[in-house]
Design a protein around this motif. Structure first.
Motif, short mmCIF file in Angstrom:
data_model
loop_
_atom_site.label_atom_id
_atom_site.label_comp_id
_atom_site.label_asym_id
_atom_site.label_seq_id
_atom_site.Cartn_x
_atom_site.Cartn_y
_atom_site.Cartn_z
N TYR A 1 7.96 -73.87 -37.60
CA TYR A 1 6.71 -73.78 -36.83
C TYR A 1 6.12 -73.22 -36.52
O TYR A 1 6.54 -71.76 -36.38
N GLY A 2 4.42 -72.53 -36.82
CA GLY A 2 3.82 -71.41 -36.65
C GLY A 2 3.14 -71.38 -37.48
O GLY A 2 2.04 -72.26 -37.51
N PRO A 3 2.80 -70.33 -37.88
CA PRO A 3 1.10 -69.62 -37.58
C PRO A 3 0.68 -69.39 -39.39
O PRO A 3 -0.23 -70.11 -40.08
N TYR A 4 1.55 -69.87 -39.99
CA TYR A 4 2.05 -70.12 -42.20
C TYR A 4 2.37 -71.34 -42.42
O TYR A 4 3.45 -71.92 -41.54
N ALA A 5 1.74 -71.65 -43.79
CA ALA A 5 2.22 -73.32 -43.79
C ALA A 5 4.10 -72.67 -44.78
O ALA A 5 4.65 -74.30 -45.03
N LEU A 6 4.30 -72.22 -45.11
CA LEU A 6 5.80 -71.38 -45.44
C LEU A 6 5.57 -70.42 -44.69
O LEU A 6 5.25 -69.38 -45.53
N TRP A 7 6.57 -69.52 -44.72
CA TRP A 7 6.91 -68.39 -43.99
C TRP A 7 8.67 -68.60 -44.35
O TRP A 7 10.21 -69.21 -43.43
N HIS A 8 9.20 -67.60 -45.95
CA HIS A 8 10.83 -67.45 -46.02
C HIS A 8 11.37 -65.67 -46.41
O HIS A 8 10.77 -65.43 -46.81
N HIS A 9 11.50 -65.88 -44.51
CA HIS A 9 12.32 -64.25 -45.21
C HIS A 9 13.59 -63.93 -45.18
O HIS A 9 14.72 -64.17 -44.48
N LYS A 10 13.99 -62.57 -46.27
CA LYS A 10 14.86 -62.40 -46.84
C LYS A 10 15.51 -60.87 -46.05
O LYS A 10 14.07 -59.99 -46.64
N HIS A 11 16.42 -61.14 -45.12
CA HIS A 11 16.43 -59.37 -45.04
C HIS A 11 18.21 -58.98 -45.48
O HIS A 11 18.98 -59.11 -45.10
#
Length: 155
Positions: free
Chosen positions: A88-98
């Protein structure tokens, strides 16, 4: 809807263990986030990062508008990588690989973020001059703060 990708790499003169200890502690995210974003962790963080962990933040990503951001740690391999996904948040999708890997004299950090902006075509129109520059600024700030904290990498 278009999916965008932000890809950043940085080398630091620290050990793999030091890098993992810092990056896998959600509390440290505030240290590498610009002050104007008013970043605050809402969740109780009482253990090391783990798969399935839900982390809630309050953040001001754009235009001074505070928003709740809820992420899940979906994948983790100690001292190698972890993935957070916005629930949930400001983006329609957020997938962050570190990703973290050992290199001669330090570590290389790699961030790959796949994201969609909200608001359909309107979001796509504002992406190049509002969203993308803001993300570049935020990740540029992170790189500078990490150098302040750990020093500059020298080959």
């Amino acid at each position: 809807m278009k999916i965008y990708t932000l890809h950043k790499k940085q080398q630091l003169p620290i050990s793999l263990d030091e890098a993992w200890e810092f990056l896998s502690n959600p509390r440290n995210l505030k240290k590498i986030t610009p002050d104007y974003m008013s970043f605050d962790i809402v969740s109780k963080i009482d253990r090391p990062l783990y798969t399935g962990q839900i982390i809630q933040y309050i953040v001001t990503p754009l235009l001074g508008i505070k928003t709740k951001w809820v992420s899940e740690i979906t994948h983790i391999e100690e001292n190698k990588y972890f993935v957070d996904e916005q629930m949930y948040g400001p983006y329609a999708l957020w997938h962050h690989k570190h990703f973290i890997k050992e290199i001669d004299g330090g570590v290389e950090l790699e961030d790959i973020i796949d994201y969609k902006v909200p608001l359909g075509i309107l979001g796509q129109i504002v992406h190049p001059f509002l969203v993308k520059p803001k993300l570049e600024e935020i990740f540029g700030y992170r790189q500078k703060k990490l150098i302040e904290l750990f020093g500059a990498y020298k080959k």
